[in-house]
Write an enzyme that holds these catalytic residues in place. Sequence first.
Site, PDB file in Angstrom:
ATOM      1  N   GLU A 127       0.798  -1.241   0.000  1.00  0.00           N
ATOM      2  CA  GLU A 127       0.000   0.000   0.000  1.00  0.00           C
ATOM      3  C   GLU A 127       0.827   1.287   0.000  1.00  0.00           C
ATOM      4  O   GLU A 127       0.549   2.219   0.751  1.00  0.00           O
ATOM      5  CB  GLU A 127      -0.980  -0.017   1.179  1.00  0.00           C
ATOM      6  CG  GLU A 127      -1.932  -1.199   1.104  1.00  0.00           C
ATOM      7  CD  GLU A 127      -2.907  -1.297   2.267  1.00  0.00           C
ATOM      8  OE1 GLU A 127      -3.002  -0.362   3.062  1.00  0.00           O
ATOM      9  OE2 GLU A 127      -3.578  -2.339   2.359  1.00  0.00           O
ATOM     10  N   ASN A 169       2.199  -5.156  -3.185  1.00  0.00           N
ATOM     11  CA  ASN A 169       0.780  -5.472  -2.938  1.00  0.00           C
ATOM     12  C   ASN A 169      -0.009  -4.186  -2.676  1.00  0.00           C
ATOM     13  O   ASN A 169       0.448  -3.321  -1.921  1.00  0.00           O
ATOM     14  CB  ASN A 169       0.716  -6.377  -1.697  1.00  0.00           C
ATOM     15  CG  ASN A 169      -0.637  -6.992  -1.446  1.00  0.00           C
ATOM     16  OD1 ASN A 169      -1.219  -7.606  -2.342  1.00  0.00           O
ATOM     17  ND2 ASN A 169      -1.154  -6.859  -0.232  1.00  0.00           N
ATOM     18  N   HIS A 205     -10.341  -6.057  -2.493  1.00  0.00           N
ATOM     19  CA  HIS A 205     -11.428  -5.846  -1.531  1.00  0.00           C
ATOM     20  C   HIS A 205     -12.546  -5.158  -2.316  1.00  0.00           C
ATOM     21  O   HIS A 205     -12.495  -3.949  -2.562  1.00  0.00           O
ATOM     22  CB  HIS A 205     -10.956  -4.968  -0.371  1.00  0.00           C
ATOM     23  CG  HIS A 205      -9.903  -5.622   0.468  1.00  0.00           C
ATOM     24  ND1 HIS A 205     -10.136  -6.760   1.207  1.00  0.00           N
ATOM     25  CD2 HIS A 205      -8.601  -5.313   0.666  1.00  0.00           C
ATOM     26  CE1 HIS A 205      -9.028  -7.111   1.836  1.00  0.00           C
ATOM     27  NE2 HIS A 205      -8.080  -6.255   1.520  1.00  0.00           N
ATOM     28  N   GLU A 232      -6.117 -10.664  -1.346  1.00  0.00           N
ATOM     29  CA  GLU A 232      -6.954 -10.411  -0.157  1.00  0.00           C
ATOM     30  C   GLU A 232      -8.431 -10.358  -0.547  1.00  0.00           C
ATOM     31  O   GLU A 232      -9.192  -9.523  -0.043  1.00  0.00           O
ATOM     32  CB  GLU A 232      -6.547  -9.091   0.521  1.00  0.00           C
ATOM     33  CG  GLU A 232      -5.087  -9.030   0.915  1.00  0.00           C
ATOM     34  CD  GLU A 232      -4.699  -7.752   1.648  1.00  0.00           C
ATOM     35  OE1 GLU A 232      -5.588  -7.010   2.107  1.00  0.00           O
ATOM     36  OE2 GLU A 232      -3.480  -7.500   1.765  1.00  0.00           O
ATOM     37  N   ASP A 234     -12.184 -10.264  -0.996  1.00  0.00           N
ATOM     38  CA  ASP A 234     -13.481 -10.343  -0.315  1.00  0.00           C
ATOM     39  C   ASP A 234     -14.422  -9.402  -1.062  1.00  0.00           C
ATOM     40  O   ASP A 234     -13.985  -8.470  -1.719  1.00  0.00           O
ATOM     41  CB  ASP A 234     -13.408 -10.074   1.196  1.00  0.00           C
ATOM     42  CG  ASP A 234     -12.704  -8.788   1.596  1.00  0.00           C
ATOM     43  OD1 ASP A 234     -12.572  -7.874   0.747  1.00  0.00           O
ATOM     44  OD2 ASP A 234     -12.309  -8.681   2.773  1.00  0.00           O
TER      45      ASP A 234
END
Length: 301
Positions: A127, A169, A205, A232, A234
């Site tokens: 990030e 990432n 996400h 990650e 979701d």
Amino acid sequence: STLGASAAERGGRYFGAAVAAGRLGDSTYVNILNREFTSVTAENEMKWDATEPSRNSFTYTGADRIVNHAIGRGMKIRGHTLLWHAQMPGWAQALSGSTLRTAMINHVTQVATHYRGKIHTWDVVNEAFADGGSGGRRDSILQRTGNDWIEAAFRAARGADPGAKLCYNDYNTDGINAKSTGIYTMVRDFKARGVPIDCVGFQSHLGTSISGDYQANLQRFADLGVDVQITELDVAQGSNQANIYASVTRACLAVSRCTGITVWGIRDSDSWRAGENPLLFDASGNKKAAYTATLDALNGG
Ligand code: G3I
């Protein structure tokens, strides 16, 4: 079949989950983990605040519980994350300049050395790019040590664990946009100058829709000569949840250098997105429609 077995049949891909050490005593949770998943990511236990709570004093208790569980069952381990502006220990937050730079690089070297040979892929830096339209770096105390902090971290990680794949990432990179293009430009520059980077992680996400160029974005990174991974995943609960899981899965399968998918937790009740029920299993551990759609996509549906 299972997520892990079906992914393995598709070019040897893995299908992973974020795991919390504190849940490894929950039999429903562990049964699903062991049955369905072939890779684990520590949800918090490998972060800087967890592994180096005071300077040059390293603790791996929670992380090692996850690592030992995975190794005992032949699962791969994604390392997350060596450097991130969030979840830094207080002592490091109080540093700046060359003192912080030295501490950062020491952290990368020590943690990557501790796990040398056990980690399939490290998220070396997490990030570091800004949201919005700038396409530039996020301001942080890490960034303020100098724009070369990311490449310095990748070189240190390569030196400490030459066998691990090294990833950058980030989130909000789930399509071609200013942020993903900023990262793309960095990766292209790293490849041109021989900075050791092997892969890019797309956190994914997601809300109630998916960008139409999700797959094209993965492909443009792969075309730079790096692997890509969904790290990650979701998806907000809504009428489209199962379709979005299937679309992401199909996009990864369609990109030969997309080597695996990780979902960010197991049951809805394990998720950081409280109330959004964004995962593949409900709070009781039952398979949701999103699970079936993902498995069908892995099986070519
Ligand atoms: O460990 C402490 C505990 O001692 C304390 O009693 C408790 C009280 O709040 O907090 C515990 O720490 C929490 C930690 O999770 C472990 O449960 C933190 O407050 C909480 O903020 C932390 O949240 C994590 C978050 O990263 C931190 O930014 C989430 O679990 C984790 O899912 C989330 O994961 C991130 C990825 O690393 C990077 N990408 C985004 C993703 C979602 O935010």
